[in-house]
Design an enzyme around this catalytic site. Structure first.
Site, PDB file in Angstrom:
ATOM      1  N   GLY A  17      -8.320 -11.744 -23.156  1.00  0.00           N
ATOM      2  CA  GLY A  17      -7.678 -10.444 -22.968  1.00  0.00           C
ATOM      3  C   GLY A  17      -6.197 -10.398 -23.268  1.00  0.00           C
ATOM      4  N   SER A  18      -5.743 -11.180 -24.254  1.00  0.00           N
ATOM      5  CA  SER A  18      -4.309 -11.103 -24.561  1.00  0.00           C
ATOM      6  C   SER A  18      -3.961  -9.783 -25.252  1.00  0.00           C
ATOM      7  CB  SER A  18      -3.850 -12.298 -25.393  1.00  0.00           C
ATOM      8  OG  SER A  18      -4.331 -12.225 -26.710  1.00  0.00           O
ATOM      9  N   ASN A  19      -4.865  -9.260 -26.069  1.00  0.00           N
ATOM     10  CA  ASN A  19      -4.602  -7.945 -26.666  1.00  0.00           C
ATOM     11  C   ASN A  19      -4.637  -6.853 -25.603  1.00  0.00           C
ATOM     12  OD1 ASN A  19      -4.275  -7.880 -29.753  1.00  0.00           O
ATOM     13  ND2 ASN A  19      -5.863  -9.414 -29.420  1.00  0.00           N
ATOM     14  N   ARG A  96     -19.516  -8.334 -29.072  1.00  0.00           N
ATOM     15  CA  ARG A  96     -20.877  -7.816 -29.235  1.00  0.00           C
ATOM     16  C   ARG A  96     -20.890  -6.872 -30.425  1.00  0.00           C
ATOM     17  NH1 ARG A  96     -24.571 -10.637 -27.345  1.00  0.00           N
ATOM     18  NH2 ARG A  96     -26.020  -8.893 -27.422  1.00  0.00           N
ATOM     19  N   LEU A  98     -21.907  -3.636 -31.988  1.00  0.00           N
ATOM     20  CA  LEU A  98     -22.274  -2.333 -31.424  1.00  0.00           C
ATOM     21  C   LEU A  98     -23.238  -1.605 -32.361  1.00  0.00           C
ATOM     22  CD1 LEU A  98     -18.732  -1.379 -30.187  1.00  0.00           C
ATOM     23  CD2 LEU A  98     -20.726  -1.771 -28.722  1.00  0.00           C
ATOM     24  N   HIS A 114      -9.242  -7.137 -36.023  1.00  0.00           N
ATOM     25  CA  HIS A 114      -9.965  -8.254 -36.635  1.00  0.00           C
ATOM     26  C   HIS A 114      -8.941  -9.213 -37.241  1.00  0.00           C
ATOM     27  CE1 HIS A 114     -13.306 -10.352 -38.432  1.00  0.00           C
ATOM     28  NE2 HIS A 114     -12.594 -10.422 -39.542  1.00  0.00           N
ATOM     29  N   GLU A 148     -20.580  -0.178 -40.197  1.00  0.00           N
ATOM     30  CA  GLU A 148     -20.526  -1.395 -40.990  1.00  0.00           C
ATOM     31  C   GLU A 148     -19.688  -2.444 -40.251  1.00  0.00           C
ATOM     32  OE1 GLU A 148     -19.225  -2.301 -45.554  1.00  0.00           O
ATOM     33  OE2 GLU A 148     -19.140  -0.254 -44.804  1.00  0.00           O
ATOM     34  N   LEU A 149     -20.223  -3.622 -39.997  1.00  0.00           N
ATOM     35  CA  LEU A 149     -19.514  -4.634 -39.209  1.00  0.00           C
ATOM     36  C   LEU A 149     -18.186  -5.013 -39.870  1.00  0.00           C
ATOM     37  CD1 LEU A 149     -19.541  -6.611 -36.815  1.00  0.00           C
ATOM     38  CD2 LEU A 149     -20.643  -8.270 -38.341  1.00  0.00           C
TER      39      LEU A 149
HETATM   40  C1  GRF Z   1      -8.302 -11.782 -31.250  1.00  0.00           C
HETATM   41  O1  GRF Z   1      -8.008 -12.787 -32.175  1.00  0.00           O
HETATM   42  C2  GRF Z   1      -8.792 -10.551 -31.952  1.00  0.00           C
HETATM   43  O2  GRF Z   1      -8.214 -10.362 -33.199  1.00  0.00           O
HETATM   44  C3  GRF Z   1     -10.265 -10.839 -32.096  1.00  0.00           C
HETATM   45  O3  GRF Z   1     -10.608 -11.511 -30.908  1.00  0.00           O
HETATM   46  C4  GRF Z   1      -9.472 -12.154 -30.367  1.00  0.00           C
HETATM   47  C5  GRF Z   1      -9.316 -11.648 -28.969  1.00  0.00           C
HETATM   48  O4  GRF Z   1      -8.287 -12.312 -28.270  1.00  0.00           O
HETATM   49  N1  GRF Z   1     -11.003  -9.627 -32.330  1.00  0.00           N
HETATM   50  P1  GRF Z   1      -7.814 -11.771 -26.858  1.00  0.00           P
HETATM   51  O5  GRF Z   1      -9.028 -11.798 -25.937  1.00  0.00           O
HETATM   52  O6  GRF Z   1      -7.277 -10.392 -27.045  1.00  0.00           O
HETATM   53  O7  GRF Z   1      -6.772 -12.736 -26.403  1.00  0.00           O
END
Ligand code: GRF
Length: 221
Positions: A17-19, A96, A98, A114, A148-149
């Site tokens: 969950g860093s984002n 997952r 979707l 991504h 589209e994935l």
């Molecule tokens: C990130 O590298 C993001 O680009 C990808 O999954 C990772 C998630 O990292 N979709 P975090 O859980 O947000 O730290």
């Protein structure tokens, strides 16, 4: 944490969950005029769930293993989100795939990040693939989610150099710094009404966004 009058975000995670934390920080600093209505994980032990709870955000787990099909899981997610004000759904390391059940319900208000320079390297192991290909740069892309994935139209893309001696880990760390900058920024564009999805195309300030997304620089705002 929900604030009346503010746009509501739902953030879906599967891991650290860093984002998601970048969104918590952006909301707290006022960079993003929004509040996080809920953080949902498909994994009960996702570290990000605790981080969100520590920040006073509503959290819940919808465990995919409890559903017979991807569609049933997606419907459970849709049902859960119906309990919260949600203007924009943020997929932040949500691992997952979707189905249209979820994607249609949030069409045009569903973003993903991504860790590659899309359309290069959809799918997994993006940094390893960039290193093996001998690429000189790597990066990250925020895109609208379509059926589209990793194939929905890119919105914003940041590039980083690949440095001799880079490992998957060192490259991932360099890319991650950019992830935390561009994802809240793309969400801000959306919440300001500047960003929209129409058909298979994304528009910023009514201009068609190029196929690789707006290229991020320090001046991008
Ligand atoms: C990130 O590298 C993001 O680009 C990808 O999954 C990772 C998630 O990292 N979709 P975090 O859980 O947000 O730290």
């Amino acid at each position: 944490m929900t604030s009346p009058g503010k746009a509501g975000l739902a953030i879906l995670i599967s891991g650290r969950g860093s984002n998601m934390q970048a969104f918590v920080d952006a909301c707290a600093s006022g960079q993003l005029d929004a509040s996080i209505s809920v953080v949902i994980s498909n994994k009960p032990d996702a570290a990000g769930l605790q981080r969100a709870a520590d920040a006073g955000i509503a959290t819940c787990c919808v465990d995919h293993r409890e559903y017979d099909s991807r569609e049933a899981f997606d419907q459970a997610l849709v049902n859960r989100l119906a309990n919260y004000p949600v203007d924009l759904v943020i997929l932040a390391g949500f691992m997952r795939i979707l189905t249209p059940v979820f994607i249609t319900a949030f069409s045009g208000r569903l973003l993903n990040i991504h860790p590659s320079l899309l359309p290069l390297y959809p799918g997994l192991h993006t940094h390893q693939r960039a290193l093996e290909a001998g690429d000189e740069e790597a990066g990250v892309t925020v895109h609208f989610v379509t059926r589209e994935l990793d194939g929905g139209p890119p919105v914003l893309q940041a590039r980083v150099p690949i440095i001799p001696g880079d490992t998957e880990q060192s490259l991932a760390s360099r890319v991650m710094l950019r992830e935390h900058v561009i994802y809240p920024l793309a969400a801000r564009w959306y919440l300001q009404g500047r960003l929209r999805l129409e058909g298979k195309c994304a528009y910023l300030d009514e201009a068609l966004i190029p196929a690789t997304g707006v290229q991020y620089s320090e001046e991008t705002s």
